[in-house]
Design a protein around this motif. Structure first.
Motif, PDB file in Angstrom:
ATOM      1  N   GLU A  68       0.830  -1.206   0.000  1.00 30.01           N
ATOM      2  CA  GLU A  68       0.000   0.000   0.000  1.00 30.01           C
ATOM      3  C   GLU A  68       0.863   1.254   0.000  1.00 30.01           C
ATOM      4  N   LYS A  69       0.392   2.236  -0.721  1.00 28.27           N
ATOM      5  CA  LYS A  69       1.057   3.531  -0.773  1.00 28.27           C
ATOM      6  C   LYS A  69       0.776   4.277   0.525  1.00 28.27           C
ATOM      7  N   ILE A  70       1.836   4.797   1.163  1.00 28.07           N
ATOM      8  CA  ILE A  70       1.626   5.547   2.394  1.00 28.07           C
ATOM      9  C   ILE A  70       1.942   7.041   2.237  1.00 28.07           C
ATOM     10  N   LEU A  71       2.726   7.386   1.220  1.00 28.03           N
ATOM     11  CA  LEU A  71       2.967   8.807   0.923  1.00 28.03           C
ATOM     12  C   LEU A  71       3.659   8.938  -0.423  1.00 28.03           C
ATOM     13  N   SER A  72       3.648  10.127  -0.948  1.00 29.62           N
ATOM     14  CA  SER A  72       4.423  10.452  -2.155  1.00 29.62           C
ATOM     15  C   SER A  72       5.290  11.669  -1.839  1.00 29.62           C
ATOM     16  N   PHE A  73       6.351  11.850  -2.581  1.00 28.57           N
ATOM     17  CA  PHE A  73       7.255  12.970  -2.310  1.00 28.57           C
ATOM     18  C   PHE A  73       7.814  13.517  -3.620  1.00 28.57           C
ATOM     19  N   GLU A  74       8.227  14.769  -3.552  1.00 30.11           N
ATOM     20  CA  GLU A  74       8.841  15.425  -4.702  1.00 30.11           C
ATOM     21  C   GLU A  74       9.958  16.334  -4.219  1.00 30.11           C
ATOM     22  N   LYS A  75      11.107  16.195  -4.835  1.00 32.37           N
ATOM     23  CA  LYS A  75      12.273  16.988  -4.455  1.00 32.37           C
ATOM     24  C   LYS A  75      12.367  18.224  -5.336  1.00 32.37           C
ATOM     25  N   SER A  76      12.652  19.340  -4.708  1.00 38.31           N
ATOM     26  CA  SER A  76      12.981  20.559  -5.452  1.00 38.31           C
ATOM     27  C   SER A  76      14.452  20.872  -5.179  1.00 38.31           C
ATOM     28  N   PHE A  77      14.892  22.000  -5.639  1.00 37.27           N
ATOM     29  CA  PHE A  77      16.314  22.350  -5.484  1.00 37.27           C
ATOM     30  C   PHE A  77      16.720  22.433  -4.014  1.00 37.27           C
ATOM     31  N   ASP A  78      15.855  22.967  -3.162  1.00 34.58           N
ATOM     32  CA  ASP A  78      16.240  23.169  -1.771  1.00 34.58           C
ATOM     33  C   ASP A  78      15.223  22.613  -0.763  1.00 34.58           C
ATOM     34  N   ASP A  79      14.301  21.771  -1.224  1.00 33.15           N
ATOM     35  CA  ASP A  79      13.277  21.273  -0.303  1.00 33.15           C
ATOM     36  C   ASP A  79      12.704  19.950  -0.820  1.00 33.15           C
ATOM     37  N   ILE A  80      11.944  19.288   0.051  1.00 26.96           N
ATOM     38  CA  ILE A  80      11.200  18.084  -0.320  1.00 26.96           C
ATOM     39  C   ILE A  80       9.754  18.254   0.140  1.00 26.96           C
ATOM     40  N   SER A  81       8.814  18.120  -0.761  1.00 31.02           N
ATOM     41  CA  SER A  81       7.403  18.182  -0.392  1.00 31.02           C
ATOM     42  C   SER A  81       6.865  16.762  -0.258  1.00 31.02           C
ATOM     43  N   VAL A  82       6.084  16.551   0.801  1.00 31.11           N
ATOM     44  CA  VAL A  82       5.553  15.224   1.097  1.00 31.11           C
ATOM     45  C   VAL A  82       4.031  15.288   1.134  1.00 31.11           C
ATOM     46  N   LYS A  83       3.396  14.330   0.485  1.00 33.55           N
ATOM     47  CA  LYS A  83       1.939  14.257   0.472  1.00 33.55           C
ATOM     48  C   LYS A  83       1.503  12.910   1.032  1.00 33.55           C
ATOM     49  N   ASN A  84       0.804  12.936   2.165  1.00 32.73           N
ATOM     50  CA  ASN A  84       0.328  11.703   2.784  1.00 32.73           C
ATOM     51  C   ASN A  84      -0.838  11.126   2.003  1.00 32.73           C
ATOM     52  N   VAL A  85      -1.056   9.820   2.178  1.00 32.47           N
ATOM     53  CA  VAL A  85      -2.181   9.176   1.526  1.00 32.47           C
ATOM     54  C   VAL A  85      -3.485   9.754   2.088  1.00 32.47           C
TER      55      VAL A  85
END
Length: 338
Positions: A68-85
């Protein structure tokens, strides 16, 4: 709450399934496909296999999926954004036709995911699950529920327990508030009845030992050679853990492509050689006998200390599934007299 007693005939059960569908609930029940009986989504009573002793897999995947998917993430130049399920998107689910051992398996599973830390995803799924079990009218040589505080008509873990008292009627025990909500919303489908002795309609499962006796014996068996003897045939495939309704071991894996990725939770097993392998290369449970010992100790000692629940419900799936014909009930019986 106090258990309420009702009658439900088979035609009314069929109507109940239809109403669940109209309400947007997903109904899962034992279905036979290609010779294998497992839980599958249904929309009518015709697809249900009422005669099976046990499905190949337990119903735990409805609250603890294989992957099961528990979160997704995306990296930018200076940060990481996280999206919970999004747990609000989980559907209302009805598990229909589970056996009492399967329903009881939800209790130690819930303890694993809720004792120290309340797992948000698991509990969201569990909250939206209603369990309507059917008592066992037959058993096989692998069933041992009565040896681990269960029985073929056990109500523990069920919201409603149905016991077939004829070819067309069930004695219905309304066990929880979830079950009562179904009763209240579908009162026209249920009939009143007096107290009923369901024992003549249940399978007979002989008690061979007690979980408490196993727990007591384990205190002096950690260094015993019994584990080498019992694990001689074990190939470490993990099948026993994957079919067990009470096993909750999991691994976390990330999959990413470029700057985006997804984190998954997937089933794991303490029977795997890699389960306790350290980065240094050291493995504190390097032999299969040590991993077998861990499995028994976890279910009958550690889990009782940590979560006040035994981790086995006596469904016998592990023994039916084992490619090396290891029988946990026979091993536990040997431990009880050792």
């Amino acid at each position: 709450m106090e258990i309420l007693n009702k009658l439900l005939d088979k035609n009314a059960l069929s109507g109940l399934i239809e109403r669940f569908g109209k309400e947007g609930k997903e109904v899962y029940a034992p279905v036979k496909e290609n010779g294998i009986i497992d839980f599958a989504k249904i929309n009518s009573i015709d697809k249900i296999d009422f005669e099976c002793i046990a499905t190949k897999q337990s119903a735990k995947s409805l609250v603890f999926p294989k992957v099961e998917k528990i979160l997704s993430f995306e990296k930018s130049f200076d940060d990481i954004s996280v999206k919970n399920v999004d747990i609000s998107s989980f559907p209302e689910v009805v598990a229909l036709g589970t056996r009492p051992c399967d329903a009881a398996g939800m209790i130690p599973l819930d303890a694993i995911f809720s004792t120290d830390y309340k797992d948000e995803i698991f509990n969201a799924r569990l909250k939206k699950l209603t369990v309507i079990s059917i008592s066992c009218k037959k058993a096989d040589e692998y069933c041992f529920c009565t040896s681990v505080n269960g029985n073929p008509g056990n109500t523990a873990g069920s919201d409603i327990l149905l016991t077939a008292i004829s070819d067309s009627a069930y004695f219905a025990e309304i066990v929880t508030e979830k079950g009562k909500a179904i009763l209240d919303a579908n009162a026209d489908l249920f009939k009143d009845t007096d107290a009923f002795d369901k024992k003549p309609h249940l399978a007979e499962v002989k008690q061979e030992f007690t979980a408490e006796a196993i727990n007591e014996k384990l205190n002096n068996l950690f260094d015993s050679d019994i584990w080498d003897k019992q694990a001689m045939r074990c190939v470490g495939c993990g099948a026993c853990a994957f079919v067990c309704p009470a096993c909750g071991c999991f691994d976390i894996q990330d999959e990413n492509k470029g700057r985006k990725g997804v984190r998954y939770r997937c089933w794991d097993s303490c029977g795997f050689g890699l389960f306790t392998l350290h980065t240094s290369g050291h493995n504190p449970r390097e032999k299969q006998s040590q991993r077998w010992r861990q499995r028994i100790f976890h279910k009958f000692s550690y889990q009782m200390v940590q979560q006040k629940q035994f981790g086995c419900v006596g469904c016998g799936r592990c023994s039916r599934t084992c490619p090396a014909d290891m029988n946990i009930a026979e091993h536990l019986k040997e431990i009880s007299v050792n």
